[in-house]
Motif scaffolding. Structure first.
Motif, PDB file in Angstrom:
ATOM      1  N   TYR A  43       0.758  -1.081   0.191  1.00  0.00           N
ATOM      2  CA  TYR A  43       0.014  -0.105  -0.002  1.00  0.00           C
ATOM      3  C   TYR A  43       0.872   1.250  -0.078  1.00  0.00           C
ATOM      4  O   TYR A  43       1.659   1.339   0.737  1.00  0.00           O
ATOM      5  CB  TYR A  43      -0.807   0.023   1.129  1.00  0.00           C
TER       6      TYR A  43
ATOM      7  N   HIS B 242      -1.456   3.420   3.782  1.00  0.00           N
ATOM      8  CA  HIS B 242      -2.211   2.587   4.673  1.00  0.00           C
ATOM      9  C   HIS B 242      -2.603   3.468   5.704  1.00  0.00           C
ATOM     10  O   HIS B 242      -1.895   3.709   6.825  1.00  0.00           O
ATOM     11  CB  HIS B 242      -1.284   1.472   4.998  1.00  0.00           C
TER      12      HIS B 242
ATOM     13  N   PHE C 101      -4.803   3.680   9.242  1.00  0.00           N
ATOM     14  CA  PHE C 101      -5.316   2.825  10.307  1.00  0.00           C
ATOM     15  C   PHE C 101      -6.168   3.798  11.314  1.00  0.00           C
ATOM     16  O   PHE C 101      -5.736   4.624  11.753  1.00  0.00           O
ATOM     17  CB  PHE C 101      -4.169   2.164  11.129  1.00  0.00           C
TER      18      PHE C 101
ATOM     19  N   TYR D  12       0.391   5.141   7.452  1.00  0.00           N
ATOM     20  CA  TYR D  12       1.772   4.727   7.013  1.00  0.00           C
ATOM     21  C   TYR D  12       2.112   4.507   5.432  1.00  0.00           C
ATOM     22  O   TYR D  12       0.839   4.561   4.879  1.00  0.00           O
ATOM     23  CB  TYR D  12       1.921   3.411   7.706  1.00  0.00           C
ATOM     24  N   PRO D  13       3.050   4.672   4.831  1.00  0.00           N
ATOM     25  CA  PRO D  13       4.503   4.385   5.675  1.00  0.00           C
ATOM     26  C   PRO D  13       5.064   5.528   6.325  1.00  0.00           C
ATOM     27  O   PRO D  13       5.998   5.423   6.850  1.00  0.00           O
ATOM     28  CB  PRO D  13       5.472   3.923   4.418  1.00  0.00           C
ATOM     29  N   GLU D  14       4.594   6.712   5.788  1.00  0.00           N
ATOM     30  CA  GLU D  14       5.215   7.879   6.563  1.00  0.00           C
ATOM     31  C   GLU D  14       5.017   7.998   8.037  1.00  0.00           C
ATOM     32  O   GLU D  14       5.725   8.804   8.661  1.00  0.00           O
ATOM     33  CB  GLU D  14       4.782   9.171   5.898  1.00  0.00           C
ATOM     34  N   GLY D  15       4.092   7.499   8.575  1.00  0.00           N
ATOM     35  CA  GLY D  15       3.857   7.516  10.061  1.00  0.00           C
ATOM     36  C   GLY D  15       3.536   8.605  10.686  1.00  0.00           C
ATOM     37  O   GLY D  15       4.038   9.421  11.654  1.00  0.00           O
TER      38      GLY D  15
END
Lengths: 104, 104
Positions: B3, B6, B8, B67-70
């Protein structure tokens, strides 16, 4: 980025008779095992394992995803958790044998 | 990495009287809103929004993580979802006003 490693474990349970699912019982057991072993190894700062919903990779379930790197593990059993922790979380070496083939 | 984005969304519900929680009802509504708007905007390939458990940032809930950058968003309301999608998911510009202060 608050977590150096953020682990998401699918606990999605589909109804009886539906296509395969990771499963609430198995996913919860995996989550508990991650938490237990990570605590024992002192990995409670900057890392977190938690349950999540369906990742749409049900045929490879039970699924575990590790971010920020976006590594997707499939068919993860309780006996695999220690290896994921010691290899991937502690040494940044993803566990090849558990990677989902089409995503590798 | 399956992804490109992504997302959450916490749906954790603590018992009545316990400390604040993101809440199952609110988290589920947020998740539904993300899915609905992402579908309308054609963002169904390479992106996924899904529910998740507690991120241990309850005081900033309701929490959304990308994510993936958080990127961690806090106090996210239904009316914020469109902006997160159009700014962050579509244009890689995180929405500053929703970032959790201590993590920025």
């Amino acid at each position: 980025m608050i977590y150096k490693k953020h682990i998401f474990i699918c606990t999605n349970q589909r109804p009886e008779g539906a296509r395969v699912s990771c499963g609430e019982e198995h996913g919860s057991a995996l989550t508990a095992e991650f938490k237990k072993l990570m605590k024992e190894k002192g990995l409670t700062v900057g890392m977190r394992a938690q349950r999540t919903g369906c990742c749409e990779l049900c045929e490879y379930g039970p699924i575990v995803v590790v971010y920020p790197e976006g590594v997707f593990y499939g068919k993860v059993q309780l006996s695999d958790v220690n290896e994921i922790i010691s290899e991937h979380l502690q040494n940044d070496r993803p566990v090849d044998r558990l990677l989902i083939p089409k995503l590798s």
